[in-house]
Design an enzyme around this catalytic site. Sequence first.
Site, PDB file in Angstrom:
ATOM      1  N   ASP A  86      -9.473  -5.156  -4.905  1.00 14.05           N
ATOM      2  CA  ASP A  86      -8.417  -4.390  -4.196  1.00 14.05           C
ATOM      3  C   ASP A  86      -8.997  -2.942  -4.333  1.00 14.05           C
ATOM      4  O   ASP A  86      -9.356  -2.538  -5.423  1.00 14.05           O
ATOM      5  CB  ASP A  86      -7.070  -4.411  -4.563  1.00 14.05           C
ATOM      6  CG  ASP A  86      -6.006  -3.937  -3.666  1.00 14.05           C
ATOM      7  OD1 ASP A  86      -6.227  -3.231  -2.901  1.00 14.05           O
ATOM      8  OD2 ASP A  86      -4.965  -4.632  -3.327  1.00 14.05           O
ATOM      9  N   SER A 143       0.785  -1.000  -0.027  1.00 20.98           N
ATOM     10  CA  SER A 143       0.035   0.010   0.073  1.00 20.98           C
ATOM     11  C   SER A 143       0.957   1.279  -0.158  1.00 20.98           C
ATOM     12  O   SER A 143       1.681   1.568  -0.971  1.00 20.98           O
ATOM     13  CB  SER A 143      -1.043   0.094   1.191  1.00 20.98           C
ATOM     14  OG  SER A 143      -2.028   0.847   0.958  1.00 20.98           O
ATOM     15  N   HIS A 152      -7.430  -5.857  -0.205  1.00 26.54           N
ATOM     16  CA  HIS A 152      -6.258  -5.303   0.029  1.00 26.54           C
ATOM     17  C   HIS A 152      -5.205  -5.911   0.580  1.00 26.54           C
ATOM     18  O   HIS A 152      -4.253  -5.276   1.083  1.00 26.54           O
ATOM     19  CB  HIS A 152      -6.507  -3.980   0.623  1.00 26.54           C
ATOM     20  CG  HIS A 152      -5.458  -2.780   0.551  1.00 26.54           C
ATOM     21  ND1 HIS A 152      -4.879  -2.549  -0.441  1.00 26.54           N
ATOM     22  CD2 HIS A 152      -5.017  -2.079   1.728  1.00 26.54           C
ATOM     23  CE1 HIS A 152      -3.978  -1.418  -0.460  1.00 26.54           C
ATOM     24  NE2 HIS A 152      -3.873  -1.156   0.918  1.00 26.54           N
TER      25      HIS A 152
END
Length: 296
Positions: free
Chosen positions: A245, A107, A272
Amino acid sequence: MWREMQPDERYEVEVDGYRVVAYSFGSGSETVFCLNGGPGLPCDYLREAHSCLVDKGYRVVAFDQLGTGASDRPDDRALWTIGRYVEETETVRQALGLGKVHMLGHSWGGWLAIDYALTYPEYLRSLILEDTVADMPHLVLELERLRAALGPETVAMMQKHEAQGTYGHPEYLAAVTILNYRHVCRLPEWPAPVRRSLDDWNMGPYATMQGPNEFLYIGNLKDWNRIPDLPQVTVPVLITTGEHDELTPACALRMKLALPNAELKVFANASHMPFYENPGDYYPVLLDFLSRHKAL
């Protein structure tokens, strides 16, 4: 498979006059250096998902970025920049004597890993970009698409609160919660390390760099775009993403097409955090990539 483990070593590293705490698992000659998401999150959720790599002979290192977890938490907005975090990452790598590493960024940690790779390519053996992007304006368009699935009335409500700055209103938070369970973690009960990181979130770095939540980017990274620079990253790259995601497969493909030596894996039944949502598929892909790119 992931499990909670105590680190073998805990380090305190001085960075810009502040204390940054790092954690090391195992003693293998190949190091996986983890950069967690946020910004503003302790490293617990990513550390606990990857410390198990010691079972395969790897050393795993993670750290609480400045402003998070056990590290110092200065109240200075000027500190919250990606460039300063790149230098912090390099300071930790040097202090722990890690040499060349397999850098794993998840991320926000993926954005940080990309900028690190462009700044210090000589210290990377490989790069693993998980559930991340290299083009923020493109991500914003993708997030608008995900938000649109809530329906026009809900989108209009969200836009009203965003215009007013009333991000804490219950109806706005309810819409964000739905999006989180669709696109951040689809498990009915989020794992303890995830909850632990989220419960200790420092919103100072997050709001300054990203925004008020996962689906509104108005911070100092809103225009960040490294797609034109990715051809300079020549080390082997593994890109992973979940089919649902928030940082979408379209964003992952955009990175793959710009990188000269990249492979991409989309995990089914995941959003995610595939390492928690679909570990049976996730770990074999990661271990296969790492095994193919060990030092000769």
